[in-house]
Design a protein around this motif. Structure first.
Motif, PDB file in Angstrom:
ATOM      1  N   LYS A  68     -49.503  47.045 -13.372  1.00 39.22           N
ATOM      2  CA  LYS A  68     -48.968  46.127 -14.380  1.00 39.22           C
ATOM      3  C   LYS A  68     -48.592  46.854 -15.662  1.00 39.22           C
ATOM      4  N   GLN A  71     -45.327  48.668 -15.115  1.00 40.99           N
ATOM      5  CA  GLN A  71     -44.207  47.725 -15.103  1.00 40.99           C
ATOM      6  C   GLN A  71     -43.849  47.282 -16.510  1.00 40.99           C
ATOM      7  N   LYS A  72     -44.837  46.939 -17.321  1.00 44.20           N
ATOM      8  CA  LYS A  72     -44.585  46.542 -18.707  1.00 44.20           C
ATOM      9  C   LYS A  72     -43.959  47.683 -19.492  1.00 44.20           C
ATOM     10  N   THR A  74     -42.073  50.208 -18.342  1.00 48.13           N
ATOM     11  CA  THR A  74     -40.678  50.424 -17.963  1.00 48.13           C
ATOM     12  C   THR A  74     -39.783  49.296 -18.465  1.00 48.13           C
ATOM     13  N   ILE A  75     -40.292  48.080 -18.493  1.00 49.07           N
ATOM     14  CA  ILE A  75     -39.491  46.949 -18.993  1.00 49.07           C
ATOM     15  C   ILE A  75     -39.278  47.117 -20.505  1.00 49.07           C
ATOM     16  N   GLN A  76     -40.292  47.512 -21.253  1.00 47.59           N
ATOM     17  CA  GLN A  76     -40.151  47.671 -22.694  1.00 47.59           C
ATOM     18  C   GLN A  76     -39.230  48.823 -23.066  1.00 47.59           C
ATOM     19  N   GLY A  78     -36.571  49.594 -21.420  1.00 51.63           N
ATOM     20  CA  GLY A  78     -35.225  49.281 -20.999  1.00 51.63           C
ATOM     21  C   GLY A  78     -34.900  49.667 -19.562  1.00 51.63           C
ATOM     22  N   ASN A  79     -35.803  50.331 -18.888  1.00 50.65           N
ATOM     23  CA  ASN A  79     -35.601  50.676 -17.489  1.00 50.65           C
ATOM     24  C   ASN A  79     -36.093  49.502 -16.657  1.00 50.65           C
ATOM     25  N   GLN A  80     -35.188  48.804 -16.013  1.00 47.01           N
ATOM     26  CA  GLN A  80     -35.572  47.599 -15.282  1.00 47.01           C
ATOM     27  C   GLN A  80     -35.989  47.878 -13.858  1.00 47.01           C
ATOM     28  N   TYR A  82     -38.340  48.842 -10.759  1.00 39.50           N
ATOM     29  CA  TYR A  82     -39.768  48.741 -10.455  1.00 39.50           C
ATOM     30  C   TYR A  82     -40.109  49.828  -9.501  1.00 39.50           C
TER      31      TYR A  82
END
Length: 82
Positions: A68, A71-72, A74-76, A78-80, A82
């Motif tokens: 988790k 994932q958070k 990479t999302i923060q 800008g890399n979407q 997974y």
């Protein structure tokens, strides 16, 4: 005098030790299925910030939060993917 002491001790009741303080771990395992999404939401709001602070301070990644947190992260950034 003894009557007043007796009445004083008669009014004292024993503590109730049957209180159930549920934790998030307990709720994730035993919650009603309709409430499981609320438990997951609370878990994300509580455990993720604590886990991020732990990783920042110590540099160690807890096994139960690694997926988790990554994932958070990479999302923060800008890399979407997974």
């Amino acid at each position: 005098m003894f009557l007043s002491i007796y009445l004083f001790f008669k009014q004292i009741k024993p503590m109730n030790n049957d209180q159930q303080h549920t934790t998030l771990k307990y709720l994730t395992r035993r919650a009603i299925p309709s409430h499981s999404h609320l438990v997951e939401k609370c878990k994300d709001e509580v455990l993720l910030p604590r886990g991020m602070n732990f990783v920042r301070k110590t540099g160690l990644m807890p096994a139960f939060l690694s997926k988790k947190l990554l994932q958070k992260y990479t999302i923060q950034n800008g890399n979407q993917g997974y």
